[in-house]
Structures are given as structure tokens and as C-alpha cells.
Motif scaffolding. Structure first.
Motif, short mmCIF file in Angstrom:
data_model
loop_
_atom_site.label_atom_id
_atom_site.label_comp_id
_atom_site.label_asym_id
_atom_site.label_seq_id
_atom_site.Cartn_x
_atom_site.Cartn_y
_atom_site.Cartn_z
N HIS A 54 46.01 60.27 30.84
CA HIS A 54 46.81 59.09 31.15
C HIS A 54 46.51 58.58 32.56
N ASP A 55 46.45 59.49 33.52
CA ASP A 55 46.14 59.07 34.90
C ASP A 55 44.74 58.49 35.01
N ARG A 56 43.80 59.04 34.26
CA ARG A 56 42.43 58.51 34.29
C ARG A 56 42.39 57.09 33.74
N LEU A 57 43.14 56.83 32.68
CA LEU A 57 43.16 55.49 32.12
C LEU A 57 43.80 54.50 33.09
N VAL A 58 44.86 54.92 33.77
CA VAL A 58 45.50 54.05 34.76
C VAL A 58 44.54 53.76 35.92
N GLN A 59 43.83 54.77 36.37
CA GLN A 59 42.85 54.57 37.44
C GLN A 59 41.75 53.61 37.01
N TRP A 60 41.28 53.75 35.78
CA TRP A 60 40.24 52.85 35.30
C TRP A 60 40.77 51.43 35.20
N SER A 61 42.01 51.29 34.76
CA SER A 61 42.62 49.97 34.65
C SER A 61 42.72 49.30 36.02
N ILE A 62 43.14 50.07 37.03
CA ILE A 62 43.23 49.51 38.38
C ILE A 62 41.84 49.13 38.90
N GLY A 63 40.86 50.00 38.67
CA GLY A 63 39.50 49.69 39.10
C GLY A 63 38.94 48.46 38.41
N ALA A 64 39.25 48.29 37.11
CA ALA A 64 38.78 47.12 36.38
C ALA A 64 39.40 45.84 36.93
N ARG A 65 40.67 45.91 37.32
CA ARG A 65 41.31 44.72 37.91
C ARG A 65 40.69 44.37 39.26
N TRP A 66 40.41 45.39 40.06
CA TRP A 66 39.77 45.13 41.35
C TRP A 66 38.37 44.55 41.17
N ALA A 67 37.65 45.06 40.19
CA ALA A 67 36.31 44.52 39.92
C ALA A 67 36.39 43.07 39.47
N LEU A 68 37.37 42.75 38.64
CA LEU A 68 37.54 41.37 38.20
C LEU A 68 37.94 40.46 39.35
N ALA A 69 38.83 40.95 40.23
CA ALA A 69 39.21 40.16 41.40
C ALA A 69 38.02 39.92 42.32
N ALA A 70 37.17 40.94 42.51
CA ALA A 70 35.97 40.77 43.34
C ALA A 70 35.01 39.76 42.73
N LEU A 71 34.88 39.81 41.40
CA LEU A 71 33.99 38.87 40.72
C LEU A 71 34.50 37.44 40.87
N TRP A 72 35.78 37.25 40.72
CA TRP A 72 36.34 35.90 40.86
C TRP A 72 36.31 35.44 42.31
N LEU A 73 36.46 36.34 43.26
CA LEU A 73 36.34 35.96 44.67
C LEU A 73 34.92 35.49 44.98
N CYS A 74 33.95 36.19 44.45
CA CYS A 74 32.55 35.76 44.65
C CYS A 74 32.32 34.39 44.02
N ALA A 75 32.93 34.14 42.85
CA ALA A 75 32.79 32.83 42.22
C ALA A 75 33.43 31.74 43.07
N CYS A 76 34.57 32.04 43.68
CA CYS A 76 35.22 31.07 44.57
C CYS A 76 34.34 30.75 45.78
N LEU A 77 33.74 31.77 46.38
CA LEU A 77 32.84 31.54 47.51
C LEU A 77 31.61 30.75 47.08
N ALA A 78 31.12 31.00 45.87
CA ALA A 78 29.99 30.23 45.36
C ALA A 78 30.37 28.77 45.17
N GLY A 79 31.59 28.51 44.72
CA GLY A 79 32.06 27.13 44.59
C GLY A 79 32.14 26.42 45.93
N ILE A 80 32.60 27.14 46.94
CA ILE A 80 32.65 26.54 48.29
C ILE A 80 31.24 26.20 48.77
N GLY A 81 30.32 27.13 48.59
CA GLY A 81 28.96 26.88 49.03
C GLY A 81 28.30 25.75 48.26
#
Length: 449
Positions: A54-81
Motif C-alpha cells: 500500500h505504501d509503495r503504491l502511494v509513493q508511486w502515485s505521488i511520484g507520478a503526480r510530480w512527474a506530470l506537474a514537471a511535464l506540464w511546467l516544461c510545456a508552460c515554459l515552452a509556450g512562453i518561449g
């Protein structure tokens, strides 16, 4: 969704590395009403919580959200550029500006729509990048298992394409949310001149294109230049400041209507569809791993309760197992049999000593005392529907050292469970016999029916 995710992770782990010790988990599941899906989910939840899955699944879920946030942040910076690069130093070619701001977006949007046609691949570069970032952020035991279970769950819910769309549309929405403020800021702080440039096309082509692209933005209040101003934008002469402002608002309106709004609508549709698909998840009992649980979680034999009143009090209860020393030729022992398995075995001869059931530490101590004078032959009877654990292996080793001829009889069980018992019996050098009659023939005792 978490319950189904846990169940899928447990199923895949047992499929890869063999059955888990689930005696307590099954007992907890059997306390629920007789519904196979609920009991499978309850068993998986117990195993996940007590095995740190259960803890491993929660950790993976948190990591997946952070990865998605990083991906969208990079997309936002690409839009600015992209917005800054499109406007350049002052002279803006409207055709190139539209191509830079909306060209790739339109192409990927059409590809996403076409992906719903049968036979086309499900994955995209963004989804693979998201999974790669998640693997980088979440490492350790069961990280790959969590990802595999998550993807398997989405595939079974037929929601993987929707999840890919959510990732893609979210990234493009972030890109436009970065590009639009940049356009507004630069157009407010600097002076730009807009014009059309062409070698092959006529002015009428640009007039028609401007009208078509500006029709929907005009409904939202974004003005478009008139026909004369559009034609004048093809010439080298500078235009009035009001015309340049109209071109600026027209460009922003095109980005909002043809870029941001379609992505927002598609993102909202993906979120709604994904929630609906995941809310409709059910357990398929026919899947490998869950098919073997039916007999154990929905036993065909059930305890019907008390069939006669209890005897009046007045004397101490008799012993649950024989208290005489076992110095005869043969004896039988039941190891953690399920309540639906009758004991003693039917047709057991009178000259075979019944050691009773062994279900607890106190039972083991009692049996050790009885085996002070061990029998020549001992039959170890086990419930093959349960998974053997280290405690069963240690108990078998102790019995093997005490009794010269130890044999095992496995009752019930599916092929995977029987194989697990066979493996542990082989490790302890204990022979497995197919039936009570076979054991009695082996020890030379006739059965009395």
C-alpha cells in the motif's frame, strides 16, 4: 480506484513470484458478505497494508503526480518561449506567427482524434516521457509492479487512451496558458507591426483566411481588421496604430479560440470520461490469480450453525485430542484445516491414533508431548487451499526429525497451491501420498468401511 489498484498489484505479484501467505487475509475477507468481488478486494487490501505494498503504491502515485506537474511546467515554459520567438524584434509575419503558435497544436490534436480509430497505437511521446520521469522519481522495491498494475488497470477499464489524452491536453493547455500572458505582456510593452507576406497567393486569399479565422473570435469580442486593412497589410507602407492593435487582438483571439479552448474542452472531456471508466471498474474473477480464489473465498461448504442445544453444565469438557502416548504403529495429524473440511478422516481404522488438529502454538506443544514415543508412521494432513509458509516448513522439519516415516496428504487446492505445497514438501524430503487408502496400504493396515 485504490482498492482495484491494490488488487491488481497483488494479482501480478502472485503471478510473478508465487502465492503469498494469505491465511489471515482470507479469514478477514470471509467476514464480509458472500460477494466474491468484495472479498477479493478485502483480501488484497489486507495483504497490501501488511506487506507495505500500500505504501509503495502511494509513493508511486505521488511520484507520478510530480512527474506530470514537471511535464506540464516544461510545456508552460515552452509556450512562453514560443510566444517570445514568434513576435521577434518588431516585424511580425502573421502567417508564420499563426504557424508557430497553432501549427504543431493543430497537428497533434488531429492525431489524437485519429487515435480513436481502431488499429492505431495507444502510446504517445508525452505518455512515454511521463512514465520515464515517474521511473526516475520513484525507485525501489515494487516500483515497476505499481506501474505495471496501474497500466493494466487502465487497459482493463479501456481508459488508457483517455489517460494519454489527459496528459497531452494538459500539457498543451499549460503551453497556451504560458503563451497568452507572454503575448499580452510583449504586445503591451513594445510596438509591433503586423503584415502578410506572400509570393504565390493573391490578396483575396488572405482576406478569406482572416475572415474565416476571425469569425469565432469575433463572437467573443476579439475584433478583426476590415477588408481594406487586410489588403493594405500586404504592402510595404506602415499602417495606423489602431490597425496594428486590431491585428494584435485578432492574433490573441485566434490563439484563445483555436488553441486554448479546444484543449480545455478536450481536457475536461478526458477527465470526465476517465472518472466514469474508473468508477465502473469491477473484478473479473476469470483472470489468472483470481480464478483460484473462488473456492477459498466462496467455499461450497459452509457452517450451518448449531444443530442441537449445548449439554447442561456440570462437568469439565473433554479433551479435543487424545492424551495417551503415541507409541503405536501409525498416527494422523491435521494441520490448519479449514472449518469446512471434516475431521477425523472418514474410514480411519481404529488402530491409527488421531492426534487431532494443529491450529495454534498450544496445539504444537500438546503434540510434541504426545510424540515423546513417536509412531512408526505419521500422516500429515494439510489444507492445500492455503499457501504454505515458513511456519509450515519448520513444523514439517520438526515432525520429520521425530518420526521415521512422515508422509503428507493434501486436501483440496488448485494446481498453483498444490505445486506450492509440493515444493515445500520436496524441500523437507517429505513424500506426498494421493489418498488415505494409499497411505494405509503403504503402512500395511486394512481400511474398515
Amino acid at each position: 480506484m485504490l482498492q482495484h489498484w491494490q488488487a491488481e498489484a497483488v494479482r501480478l505479484r502472485e503471478a510473478h513470484w508465487g502465492p503469498l501467505e494469505d491465511r489471515a487475509a482470507c479469514q478477514a475477507a470471509l467476514r464480509l458478505p458472500a460477494d466474491l468481488q468484495d472479498r477479493i478486494l478485502a483480501r488484497a487490501a489486507w495483504l497490501a497494508e501488511h506487506g507495505e505494498l500500500h505504501d509503495r503504491l502511494v509513493q508511486w502515485s505521488i511520484g507520478a503526480r510530480w512527474a506530470l506537474a514537471a511535464l506540464w511546467l516544461c510545456a508552460c515554459l515552452a509556450g512562453i518561449g514560443t510566444a517570445a520567438a514568434v513576435l521577434g524584434q518588431g516585424q511580425v509575419n502573421l502567417a508564420l506567427a499563426l504557424l508557430g503558435l497553432l501549427g504543431l497544436h493543430a497537428l497533434t490534436f488531429l492525431i489524437w482524434l485519429a487515435s480513436w480509430l481502431p488499429g492505431l497505437p495507444d502510446s504517445t511521446a508525452l505518455s512515454r516521457l511521463w512514465l520515464w520521469l515517474t521511473r526516475r522519481l520513484v525507485r525501489g522495491p515494487d516500483a515497476a509492479l505499481a506501474a505495471q498494475a496501474f497500466l493494466s488497470l487502465l487497459g482493463r477499464a479501456r481508459a488508457w487512451k483517455t489517460a494519454i489524452g489527459l496528459i497531452s491536453h494538459g500539457a498543451w493547455t499549460a503551453a497556451f496558458l504560458g503563451a497568452l500572458p507572454t503575448l499580452l505582456l510583449l504586445l503591451s510593452a513594445r510596438r509591433y507591426t503586423f503584415h502578410w507576406e506572400t509570393t504565390l497567393l493573391s490578396p483575396d486569399a488572405f482576406v478569406g483566411a482572416t475572415r474565416a479565422l476571425g469569425a469565432l473570435p469575433g463572437l467573443l469580442g476579439f475584433p478583426a481588421p476590415g477588408d481594406a486593412q487586410i489588403a493594405a497589410s500586404l504592402g510595404p507602407q506602415p499602417l495606423a496604430a489602431g490597425v496594428q492593435a486590431d491585428w494584435s487582438l485578432w492574433l490573441i483571439g485566434c490563439v484563445v479560440v483555436w488553441g486554448l479552448l479546444p484543449r480545455l474542452l478536450a481536457l475536461f472531456a478526458c477527465v470526465v470520461h476517465l472518472r466514469q471508466r474508473l468508477a465502473g471498474l469491477t473484478v473479473d474473477p476469470g483472470l489468472p490469480g483470481w480464478l483460484d480464489l473462488r473456492e477459498r473465498l466462496l467455499p461450497t461448504h459452509a457452517n450451518l450453525g448449531i444443530d442441537r442445544p449445548a449439554p447442561a453444565p456440570g462437568g469439565a469438557a473433554g479433551p479435543v485430542a487424545p492424551v495417551v502416548a503415541v507409541d503405536g504403529r501409525a498416527a494422523v495429524l491435521a494441520y490448519e484445516l479449514g472449518p469446512d473440511l471434516a475431521w477425523p478422516l472418514e474410514g480411519l481404522p481404529a488402530d491409527v491414533v488421531d492426534l487431532g488438529r494443529c491450529d495454534s502454538r498450544a496445539d504444537r506443544a500438546r503434540i510434541r508431548a504426545l510424540l515423546g514415543a513417536p509412531p512408526a508412521h505419521l500422516l500429515f494432513v494439510c489444507d492445500a487451499r492455503l499457501t504454505p509458509d515458513r511456519g509450515a516448513a519448520a513444523w514439517l522439519d520438526e515432525l520429520r526429525r521425530s518420526c521415521p516415516d512422515l508422509r503428507a496428504l493434501c486436501l483440496g487446492g488448485t494446481p498453483p497451491r498444490l505445486q506450492a505445497w509440493q515444493d515445500i514438501l520436496s524441500q523437507q524430503a517429505v513424500a506426498r501420498i494421493p489418498s488415505l487408502d494409499g497411505w494405509l496400504e503403504h503402512i500395511g493396515i486394512l481400511r474398515h468401511d
